[in-house]
Write an enzyme that holds these catalytic residues in place. Structure first.
Site, mmCIF file in Angstrom:
data_model
loop_
_atom_site.group_PDB
_atom_site.id
_atom_site.type_symbol
_atom_site.label_atom_id
_atom_site.label_comp_id
_atom_site.label_asym_id
_atom_site.label_seq_id
_atom_site.Cartn_x
_atom_site.Cartn_y
_atom_site.Cartn_z
ATOM 1 N N ASP A 56 0.877 -1.160 0.000
ATOM 2 C CA ASP A 56 0.000 0.000 0.000
ATOM 3 C C ASP A 56 0.925 1.223 0.000
ATOM 4 O O ASP A 56 2.073 1.124 0.426
ATOM 5 C CB ASP A 56 -0.897 -0.027 1.242
ATOM 6 C CG ASP A 56 -1.798 1.183 1.332
ATOM 7 O OD1 ASP A 56 -2.400 1.554 0.305
ATOM 8 O OD2 ASP A 56 -1.881 1.772 2.424
ATOM 9 N N ARG A 57 0.440 2.374 -0.472
ATOM 10 C CA ARG A 57 1.334 3.531 -0.518
ATOM 11 C C ARG A 57 1.272 4.376 0.754
ATOM 12 O O ARG A 57 2.213 4.426 1.530
ATOM 13 C CB ARG A 57 1.035 4.404 -1.741
ATOM 14 C CG ARG A 57 2.172 5.404 -2.038
ATOM 15 C CD ARG A 57 1.771 6.463 -3.026
ATOM 16 N NE ARG A 57 0.866 7.444 -2.413
ATOM 17 C CZ ARG A 57 0.383 8.510 -3.048
ATOM 18 N NH1 ARG A 57 0.688 8.709 -4.318
ATOM 19 N NH2 ARG A 57 -0.415 9.358 -2.434
ATOM 20 N N ASP A 58 0.127 5.029 0.961
ATOM 21 C CA ASP A 58 0.015 5.973 2.064
ATOM 22 C C ASP A 58 -0.009 5.249 3.407
ATOM 23 O O ASP A 58 -0.878 4.416 3.666
ATOM 24 C CB ASP A 58 -1.236 6.835 1.898
ATOM 25 C CG ASP A 58 -1.203 7.613 0.584
ATOM 26 O OD1 ASP A 58 -0.248 8.382 0.382
ATOM 27 O OD2 ASP A 58 -2.111 7.429 -0.250
ATOM 28 N N TYR B 12 -4.609 12.575 1.760
ATOM 29 C CA TYR B 12 -4.734 12.968 0.348
ATOM 30 C C TYR B 12 -3.439 13.602 -0.177
ATOM 31 O O TYR B 12 -3.435 14.683 -0.754
ATOM 32 C CB TYR B 12 -5.937 13.892 0.148
ATOM 33 C CG TYR B 12 -7.226 13.261 0.599
ATOM 34 C CD1 TYR B 12 -7.743 12.152 -0.079
ATOM 35 C CD2 TYR B 12 -7.916 13.723 1.718
ATOM 36 C CE1 TYR B 12 -8.915 11.540 0.336
ATOM 37 C CE2 TYR B 12 -9.088 13.128 2.148
ATOM 38 C CZ TYR B 12 -9.581 12.035 1.452
ATOM 39 O OH TYR B 12 -10.739 11.428 1.870
ATOM 40 N N THR C 99 -2.623 1.043 -4.536
ATOM 41 C CA THR C 99 -3.144 2.114 -3.691
ATOM 42 C C THR C 99 -4.519 2.607 -4.119
ATOM 43 O O THR C 99 -4.741 2.905 -5.295
ATOM 44 C CB THR C 99 -2.139 3.293 -3.654
ATOM 45 O OG1 THR C 99 -2.692 4.389 -2.941
ATOM 46 C CG2 THR C 99 -1.752 3.757 -5.051
ATOM 47 N N ASN C 100 -5.444 2.652 -3.164
ATOM 48 C CA ASN C 100 -6.723 3.330 -3.392
ATOM 49 C C ASN C 100 -6.456 4.832 -3.366
ATOM 50 O O ASN C 100 -5.785 5.314 -2.452
ATOM 51 C CB ASN C 100 -7.730 2.996 -2.284
ATOM 52 C CG ASN C 100 -8.268 1.584 -2.362
ATOM 53 O OD1 ASN C 100 -8.063 0.876 -3.339
ATOM 54 N ND2 ASN C 100 -8.948 1.162 -1.311
ATOM 55 N N GLN C 101 -6.983 5.558 -4.341
ATOM 56 C CA GLN C 101 -6.758 6.996 -4.399
ATOM 57 C C GLN C 101 -8.098 7.727 -4.438
ATOM 58 O O GLN C 101 -8.523 8.262 -5.470
ATOM 59 C CB GLN C 101 -5.879 7.353 -5.599
ATOM 60 C CG GLN C 101 -4.426 6.959 -5.416
ATOM 61 C CD GLN C 101 -3.759 7.761 -4.305
ATOM 62 O OE1 GLN C 101 -3.826 8.978 -4.267
ATOM 63 N NE2 GLN C 101 -3.095 7.057 -3.389
ATOM 64 N N ARG D 51 -10.647 -1.319 -6.390
ATOM 65 C CA ARG D 51 -10.687 -0.658 -5.087
ATOM 66 C C ARG D 51 -10.617 -1.700 -3.975
ATOM 67 O O ARG D 51 -11.520 -2.523 -3.804
ATOM 68 C CB ARG D 51 -11.955 0.196 -4.954
ATOM 69 C CG ARG D 51 -12.014 0.944 -3.621
ATOM 70 C CD ARG D 51 -13.136 1.963 -3.573
ATOM 71 N NE ARG D 51 -13.262 2.484 -2.206
ATOM 72 C CZ ARG D 51 -12.453 3.378 -1.657
ATOM 73 N NH1 ARG D 51 -11.464 3.884 -2.367
ATOM 74 N NH2 ARG D 51 -12.628 3.781 -0.414
#
Length: 199
Positions: A26-28, A37, A68-70, A125
């Site tokens: 995952d990114r964030d 955000y 990643t979900n954005q 997602r």
């Protein structure tokens, strides 16, 4: 032993890189610190241990794939072009640490808060498995031999649904325990040790 030293040791001991498995990140909250955000380069702060983890995983033959979900794109806070520009910057910073991401997959949709065409449910997602399955298709990755590191229950859900070997959940972001199978960790160093111990 430092991160680069451990990666070099692993590479010597493994008889060369193997193929067919991935470290999904995952990114964030995993690659970069969570700021809410994220879309500005000046706000990027890498999570402690991510460079060492990636170098060691790559030395062990894992593909490095960000999933990643954005929702920030879905909500109209920033554009897909903004996301692409940020990831170009982040990939450059990682490259400077000797790390090459194999792929970055993202989902710009949200079923409730999306604006315009971004308001929809989508298999990408998380906890949907679309991004993981795309990685398997595009890189010949065996999902049952792959692992995922996330910081949300949706990450655990995606990993479990896709049949991954192991899901790791970084503690501290979810108020309650997640359903499903996962190992809770307090740091990325714990994930790195797990990978080294299992080869």
């Amino acid at each position: 032993m430092g991160g680069a030293g451990l990666a070099a040791f692993v590479a010597r001991g493994s008889g060369g890189a193997m193929s067919g498995r991935a470290l999904f990140l995952d990114r964030d909250g995993v690659v970069n610190e969570e700021v809410g955000y994220l879309h500005r380069t000046e706000e990027v702060r890498f999570v402690n241990g991510i460079f060492s983890l990636c170098r060691t995983a790559a030395a062990l033959g894992y593909r490095l794939i960000v999933v990643t979900n954005q929702a920030g794109i879905a909500r109209g806070y920033y554009s897909e072009l903004d996301f692409d520009a940020l990831m170009k910057f982040m990939r450059g910073e990682l490259r400077g640490e000797g790390i090459e991401l194999d792929a970055v997959y993202y989902c710009p949709f949200h079923p409730e808060h999306g604006v315009g065409r971004y308001r929809q449910e989508h298999e990408d997602r998380k906890p949907g498995t679309g991004m993981l399955r795309r990685g398997a298709r595009e890189f010949g990755v065996e999902l049952s031999q792959s692992v995922l590191v996330g910081d949300r229950c949706s990450d655990v859900g995606a990993a479990n649904a896709a049949g991954l070997r192991q899901a790791f959940l970084i503690s501290g972001t979810e108020a309650e325990a997640c359903g499903g199978q996962y190992l809770a960790v307090n740091s990325l160093a714990e994930v790195e040790r797990w990978l080294v111990e299992r080869g």
